[in-house]
Write an enzyme that holds these catalytic residues in place. Structure first.
Site, PDB file in Angstrom:
ATOM      1  CE1 TYR A 187      -3.843   2.171   0.502  1.00 28.25           C
ATOM      2  CE2 TYR A 187      -3.135   2.548   2.757  1.00 28.25           C
ATOM      3  CZ  TYR A 187      -3.970   2.833   1.703  1.00 28.25           C
ATOM      4  OH  TYR A 187      -4.944   3.778   1.871  1.00 28.25           O
ATOM      5  CE  LYS A 203      -7.040   3.397  -0.988  1.00 30.72           C
ATOM      6  NZ  LYS A 203      -7.157   4.139   0.277  1.00 30.72           N
TER       7      LYS A 203
HETATM    8  C1  LIG Z   1      -4.892   7.010   1.439  1.00 32.76           C
HETATM    9  C2  LIG Z   1      -5.498   7.517   0.228  1.00 32.76           C
HETATM   10  O1  LIG Z   1      -6.601   7.143  -0.131  1.00 32.76           O
HETATM   11  C3  LIG Z   1      -4.782   8.483  -0.553  1.00 32.76           C
HETATM   12  O2  LIG Z   1      -3.704   8.906  -0.161  1.00 32.76           O
HETATM   13  O3  LIG Z   1      -5.306   8.864  -1.607  1.00 32.76           O
HETATM   14 MG   LIG Z   2      -7.040   7.724  -2.105  1.00 33.83          MG
END
Ligand SMILES: CC(=O)C(=O)O
Ligand SMILES: [Mg+2]
Ligand SMILES: NC(=O)C1=CN([C@@H]2O[C@H](COP(=O)(O)OP(=O)(O)OC[C@H]3O[C@@H](n4cnc5c(N)ncnc54)[C@H](O)[C@@H]3O)[C@@H](O)[C@H]2O)C=CC1
Length: 597
Positions: free
Chosen positions: A116, A188
């Site tokens: 992530y 996600k």
């Molecule tokens: C965490 C997230 O969704 C972003 O940084 O766009």
């Molecule tokens: Mg985001």
């Protein structure tokens, strides 16, 4: 085309969402080994090897999932660079889904930043160079007539619970990433499975390829997306609408999660589609929810009341205005303020400086409720954040600007001059874009600041104290919200459901016990957190009359068991051989099962 290549048959599709007993498989031999959903590698038993024609295709020893996990971890550790670790994990996901999820579940804290933010951001930027195997669903704005068929072909009707869609325009804080944005949809979704136990084969990651305005991508001969500038206006709206209609038609019970759309579209699309289907914008609502939870626990530590807080948001885009709305609504709900009075306690700063009414039509819909009269700031330089802070004296300073280093020493010291415990959340991702590093904030505020960040940071120290920096990332809240909506089959996600999620999260804050131990619970504990959030969301969905699922228990303990019983765990299930000719469409072609694992 689903995030893995299997869908499940209608007969067992609905409840429970995850089936824990044996499941059917029509694949055999190499085709079975090549299916990440069914493949067990060296863990296929002697009997399974015989039944599924695997003899001779695997080394002799039969290993357990634990042994395989140990081996995979050794391999993971042999890579030094996070991007190489990310690619190793991606390839594991392509080979053996259970092992992929098991390995990461066992090492969640260590590996989350690799699959992530921040490392997935690097992988997205390099997508067309690292590309080996496609994952997810790619829709092309120049082939709008194919959208319905492509969406329909992803899975059986009703077999998708959760869809993440992006158009790639504003990925994390790294801007327009074109087709590489598929990586945010699938990342996600991986978190949806890891953190909330949504079955990986009941999810779908989508990228709406509308072209890109990223010149470096357009100039790159290896770029894999549509090589043209972004399509906007009517054609764009028609494309998105065709996609949403296809989702409603083919996966009527699915929950639709919008991710990383650009500033001009994110809120507009949410406003259009929220009344039409169960959907949510993670950057607006998820970020609003997690940040409000962190603010509630900070306010508790400071012995303040939310209604008395003055908050300044630096970077008033999707995330910034989402946070503003969530905090304003909570000031109304919890603090008893009027909406107007609550809005006056929130100041927005963006590229032009403090947002004032003379900016007129340069202001977005999301910014308008928080605009200040020009004369309030006539005596300072609007664009100088430190001067704005001197004037406003905020208790809370939020960064969602993508402006690396935007919270300078002067800014932080100015903030710390006016309040005992400045609440400072530099939330921009990935790590390199953070508005200030926690160690600096702690030093500049003489160890008084309460800090949370968007990407993970190590604890900071000052004067012998060790302060845990909470990770304030929507990843800690959207899986629970999504799980609650999926299991309750909510027809819509109401504001009250979001607020329930916030309270469920805030109640788990370690800072309630010890102010230095973090404003939000640790991500390592995210599965339990998600379960608690999901229960709160489901209860409110039932109270609000938007839950359509049958048999939702009213008793709290039974509800927890009901939720946990439907969460998918990465363990191998017994495979039952079915005849390809008599098996479902899944078993005969690209996929291979009539039931989820
Ligand atoms: C965490 C997230 O969704 C972003 O940084 O766009
Ligand atoms: Mg985001
Ligand atoms: N921690 C979390 O859970 C989340 C963090 N974010 C992060 O927040 C940042 C913004 O994301 P979005 O709101 O989706 O993007 P966005 O593009 O909608 O908003 C960014 C805003 O910042 C403004 N901005 C840019 N440079 C600025 C500067 N120098 N000074 C003041 N304002 C400036 C832009 O004009 C825009 O209004 C990204 O880094 C993203 O990764 C976003 C969502 C969730």
């Amino acid at each position: 085309m689903a995030s893995a290549n299997v869908s499940i048959g209608p007969s067992r599709a609905r409840s429970p969402i995850t089936i824990h007993d044996e499941f059917e498989c029509a694949l055999e031999g190499k085709a079975l080994l090549n299916s990440p959903h069914f493949n067990k590698g060296s863990a296929f038993t002697v009997e399974e090897r015989r039944i599924f024609k695997l003899d001779g295709l695997l080394p002799t020893a039969v290993h357990s999932l634990e042994q395989q996990t140990k081996r995979a971890y050794e391999q993971y550790r042999s890579y030094d660079a996070p991007i190489a670790q990310n690619q190793f994990l991606q390839s594991l996901r392509d080979q053996n889904e259970v092992l992929f999820y098991r390995l990461i579940s066992d090492h969640l804290k260590e590996m989350l930043s690799v699959i992530y933010t921040p490392t997935e951001g690097d992988a997205i930027e390099k997508y067309s160079h690292l590309f080996r195997r496609p994952e997810g669903c790619f829709l092309d704005i120049e082939h709008i007539d194919d959208v319905d068929d492509v969406v329909a072909s992803c899975a059986h009707p009703d077999d998708i619970d959760y869809i993440v869609v992006t158009d790639g325009e504003e990925i994390l804080g790294i801007g327009d990433q074109g087709v590489g944005s598929i990586g945010i949809s699938t990342a996600k979704l991986a978190l949806m499975t890891l953190c909330a136990g949504i079955h990986p084969n009941r999810t779908l990651g989508v990228t709406l390829d509308c072209g890109t305005d990223n010149q470096a991508l357009l100039d790159d001969e290896l770029y894999l997306g549509l090589r043209r500038s972004r399509v906007r206006g009517e054609q764009y709206d028609k494309f998105v609408d065709t996609f949403v209609k296809a989702v409603q038609e083919h996966y009527p019970k699915a929950f639709l999660h919008f991710e990383d759309f650009g500033l001009t579209n994110a809120r507009r699309l949410l406003d259009i589609y929220r009344p039409q289907l169960p959907c949510f914008n993670d950057d607006i609502q998820g970020t609003g929810a997690v940040t409000l939870a962190a603010i509630l626990s900070a306010v508790w530590v400071c012995k303040m009341e939310l209604k008395d807080v003055r908050m300044l948001i630096y970077g008033a885009g999707s995330a910034g205005t989402g946070i503003a709305d969530q905090v304003r609504d909570a000031m109304v709900q919890i603090g008893g303020l009027t909406k107007e009075d609550a809005s006056k306690r929130i100041w927005l700063v963006d590229k032009p400086g403090i947002l004032v009414s003379s900016l007129g039509d340069k202001l977005t819909t999301g910014q308008q409720p928080y605009v200040r009269p020009d004369d309030e700031f006539h005596d300072i330089d609007h664009r100088d954040l430190a001067q704005v802070i001197r004037k406003v004296k905020p208790h809370v300073l939020i960064g969602t600007s993508t402006h690396a280093g935007g919270f300078t020493e002067t800014v932080v010291r100015e903030m710390a001059r006016h309040v005992d415990a400045p609440i400072i959340f530099p939330l921009s991702n990935p790590t390199r874009l953070v508005e200030a590093r926690p160690g600096d904030i702690f030093t500049w505020s003489d160890g008084r600041a309460l800090i949370a960040t968007g990407s993970p940071f190590e604890p900071v120290e000052f004067g012998g104290r060790r302060y845990v920096v909470a990770e304030c990332n929507n990843a800690i809240v959207y899986p629970g919200i999504g799980l609650g909506c999926v299991l309750s089959r909510a027809s819509t996600l109401t504001d009250a459901m979001l607020i329930s999620a916030v309270h469920a999260l805030a109640a788990q804050s370690p800072a309630l016990q010890n102010a230095d131990s973090g404003l939000l619970p640790d991500v390592a504990d995210v599965r339990r957190i998600s379960m608690t959030i999901a229960c709160a969301v489901i209860k409110t969905a039932v109270e609000e009359g938007v839950a359509t699922a049958q048999g939702v228990p009213a008793d709290d303990r039974e509800l927890e068991e009901w939720v946990m019983g439907q969460m998918w765990d990465p363990v191998y299930r017994t495979l039952k051989k079915v005849d390809a000719a008599s098996a479902s469409r899944d078993a005969q072609g690209k996929v291979g099962s009539k039931s989820s694992q």
